[in-house]
Design a protein around this motif. Structure first.
Motif, PDB file in Angstrom:
ATOM      1  N   MET A   1       0.870   6.042   9.202  1.00 23.26           N
ATOM      2  CA  MET A   1       0.012   4.888   9.848  1.00 23.26           C
ATOM      3  C   MET A   1      -1.157   5.792  10.471  1.00 23.26           C
ATOM      4  O   MET A   1      -1.084   6.653  11.390  1.00 23.26           O
ATOM      5  N   VAL A   2      -2.476   5.245  10.015  1.00 30.75           N
ATOM      6  CA  VAL A   2      -3.478   6.039  10.317  1.00 30.75           C
ATOM      7  C   VAL A   2      -4.635   5.274  10.878  1.00 30.75           C
ATOM      8  O   VAL A   2      -4.897   3.879  10.751  1.00 30.75           O
ATOM      9  N   CYS A   3      -5.076   5.709  12.247  1.00 25.86           N
ATOM     10  CA  CYS A   3      -6.324   5.249  12.994  1.00 25.86           C
ATOM     11  C   CYS A   3      -7.508   5.084  12.047  1.00 25.86           C
ATOM     12  O   CYS A   3      -7.971   6.135  11.784  1.00 25.86           O
ATOM     13  N   GLU A   4      -8.177   4.154  11.741  1.00 25.61           N
ATOM     14  CA  GLU A   4      -9.308   3.784  10.953  1.00 25.61           C
ATOM     15  C   GLU A   4     -10.533   4.489  11.884  1.00 25.61           C
ATOM     16  O   GLU A   4     -11.493   4.980  10.893  1.00 25.61           O
TER      17      GLU A   4
ATOM     18  N   ALA B   1      -6.431   9.413  14.035  1.00 23.07           N
ATOM     19  CA  ALA B   1      -5.124   9.682  14.297  1.00 23.07           C
ATOM     20  C   ALA B   1      -4.087   9.307  13.419  1.00 23.07           C
ATOM     21  O   ALA B   1      -4.022   8.251  12.992  1.00 23.07           O
TER      22      ALA B   1
ATOM     23  N   ARG C   1       0.200   8.904  12.598  1.00 22.12           N
ATOM     24  CA  ARG C   1       1.659   9.132  13.045  1.00 22.12           C
ATOM     25  C   ARG C   1       2.707   8.757  11.732  1.00 22.12           C
ATOM     26  O   ARG C   1       2.432   7.977  10.903  1.00 22.12           O
TER      27      ARG C   1
ATOM     28  N   VAL D   1       5.745   7.046  10.111  1.00 20.90           N
ATOM     29  CA  VAL D   1       6.579   5.745  10.682  1.00 20.90           C
ATOM     30  C   VAL D   1       7.743   5.847   9.755  1.00 20.90           C
ATOM     31  O   VAL D   1       7.933   6.136   8.402  1.00 20.90           O
ATOM     32  N   HIS D   2       8.993   5.365  10.183  1.00 18.74           N
ATOM     33  CA  HIS D   2      10.210   5.145   9.268  1.00 18.74           C
ATOM     34  C   HIS D   2      10.343   3.701   9.192  1.00 18.74           C
ATOM     35  O   HIS D   2      11.245   3.348  10.141  1.00 18.74           O
TER      36      HIS D   2
ATOM     37  N   VAL E   1       0.562   3.529   3.147  1.00 19.47           N
ATOM     38  CA  VAL E   1      -0.105   3.805   4.380  1.00 19.47           C
ATOM     39  C   VAL E   1      -0.529   2.518   5.140  1.00 19.47           C
ATOM     40  O   VAL E   1      -1.340   1.870   4.843  1.00 19.47           O
ATOM     41  N   PHE E   2      -0.254   2.596   6.375  1.00 19.99           N
ATOM     42  CA  PHE E   2      -0.625   1.591   7.305  1.00 19.99           C
ATOM     43  C   PHE E   2      -1.964   1.883   7.992  1.00 19.99           C
ATOM     44  O   PHE E   2      -2.106   2.925   8.642  1.00 19.99           O
ATOM     45  N   TRP E   3      -2.969   1.023   7.806  1.00 19.99           N
ATOM     46  CA  TRP E   3      -4.209   1.382   8.610  1.00 19.99           C
ATOM     47  C   TRP E   3      -4.429   0.427   9.886  1.00 19.99           C
ATOM     48  O   TRP E   3      -4.183  -0.934   9.537  1.00 19.99           O
ATOM     49  N   GLY E   4      -5.280   0.947  10.797  1.00 22.09           N
ATOM     50  CA  GLY E   4      -5.486  -0.071  12.039  1.00 22.09           C
ATOM     51  C   GLY E   4      -6.012   0.841  13.100  1.00 22.09           C
ATOM     52  O   GLY E   4      -6.753   1.931  12.867  1.00 22.09           O
ATOM     53  N   LEU E   5      -5.929   0.516  14.136  1.00 23.19           N
ATOM     54  CA  LEU E   5      -6.760   1.202  15.436  1.00 23.19           C
ATOM     55  C   LEU E   5      -5.586   1.752  16.363  1.00 23.19           C
ATOM     56  O   LEU E   5      -4.528   1.053  16.594  1.00 23.19           O
ATOM     57  N   CYS E   6      -5.666   2.903  16.634  1.00 22.68           N
ATOM     58  CA  CYS E   6      -4.490   3.450  17.604  1.00 22.68           C
ATOM     59  C   CYS E   6      -4.897   2.823  19.160  1.00 22.68           C
ATOM     60  O   CYS E   6      -6.240   2.198  19.335  1.00 22.68           O
ATOM     61  N   PRO E   7      -4.085   2.992  19.986  1.00 22.32           N
ATOM     62  CA  PRO E   7      -4.278   2.363  21.484  1.00 22.32           C
ATOM     63  C   PRO E   7      -5.736   2.538  21.923  1.00 22.32           C
ATOM     64  O   PRO E   7      -6.273   1.675  22.504  1.00 22.32           O
TER      65      PRO E   7
END
Lengths: 153, 153
Positions: free
Chosen positions: B102-105, B109, B111, B113-114, B139-145
């Motif tokens: 899982m990656v912050c676009e 960052a 992580r 994931v399982h 691969v999950f893409w998104g924004l970290c907190p």
DNA sequence: TTGAATGCAAAGTGTTTGCACGTGC
DNA sequence: GCACGTGCAAACACTTTGCATTCAA
């Protein structure tokens, strides 16, 4: 008789060149041959491969222009940069229809695949770790028919 | 009280260094600091980052050794090369437990994931096109907190 | 002792950039 | 005409490699 793409239930998508014209993109001969070189389904060329195709039609084109143009197309969202194993970027002009990729581990042959709308963007909360998910990228790895045949040995 | 990793139901995995010793890998100080530098969960370093960490403990180490060693570890299957957007290779020492990323676009960052054992390797026959599938990469893409917080503007 | 690992420096890819020149709109 | 695109060459980032030296087993 309707064309194959129409039979599959969709509207035939515009070509990359058409999309760029519609945008009012400043159209030089270089940009035109680049757009023509990389259009189509199952096409995922490297910058060098785009350059080869483009320069066979327009020999005076330069690599810098190819790189600049590909970057610009990516920024506009008209092509997608994809990784697919190697560190060399590849460019995918199929941005209209959401899809994924299937790659041969042996020869690198790559095909677009369109799963039946399954891939959910969900992840158990524990795993999501407060990320805000926006998309998921999926690559299927395996052997293409030719390589599978030769791999029996 | 059992450790967190034990509570999650698994056996605590061996460290990268332990796995290499068990293999009878010729163990030099360079190889040891490299293995120590890149071990852990959610660790996906570039070769340069491995070099920085390793050379802080062993200043005379060279980049060539880091590159050679990472390639060898990848060939042995003890680390995985991952792409995750950039063209620079990253190395993931978590090969024991199948996982995804899982990656912050925005900040990159990453992580591990399982997912709950869902990702099936199936694809409609029409799409599979006679490929013999062996694995799927997600691969999950998104924004970290942190980036999600600052992105409101 | 000896085959394997290391360090150095050079070379090899892939990509970006500064700047003078050319051109689509 | 002029802002923007292009070509060249140099620079840059990342990675690999040839060879003499060093070292773990």
């Amino acid at each position: 008789m309707p064309s194959k793409s129409l039979r599959r239930g969709g509207v035939k998508p515009m070509s990359l060149l058409q999309r760029l014209k519609r945008r009012g993109w400043r159209l030089t001969s270089q940009r035109r041959v680049i757009a023509e070189a990389m259009d189509g389904e199952h096409v995922h060329l490297t910058a060098e491969e785009v350059y080869e195709r483009a320069s066979s039609r327009l020999p005076e084109i330069s690599r810098a222009t190819v790189y600049n143009t590909l970057n610009e197309l990516a920024k506009l969202g008209e092509v997608a940069e994809v990784s697919l194993g190697s560190t060399t970027k590849r460019y995918d002009p199929q941005t209209a229809r959401r899809h994924q990729h299937m790659v041969c581990e042996r020869c690198g042959a790559t095909r677009d695949v369109h799963p039946a709308g399954e891939e959910r963007l969900s992840l158990p909360a524990v795993e999501r770790n407060r990320f805000k998910l926006s998309r998921v990228e999926v690559v299927f790895w395996g052997l293409c028919p030719d390589c599978a045949k030769n791999a029996v040995a």
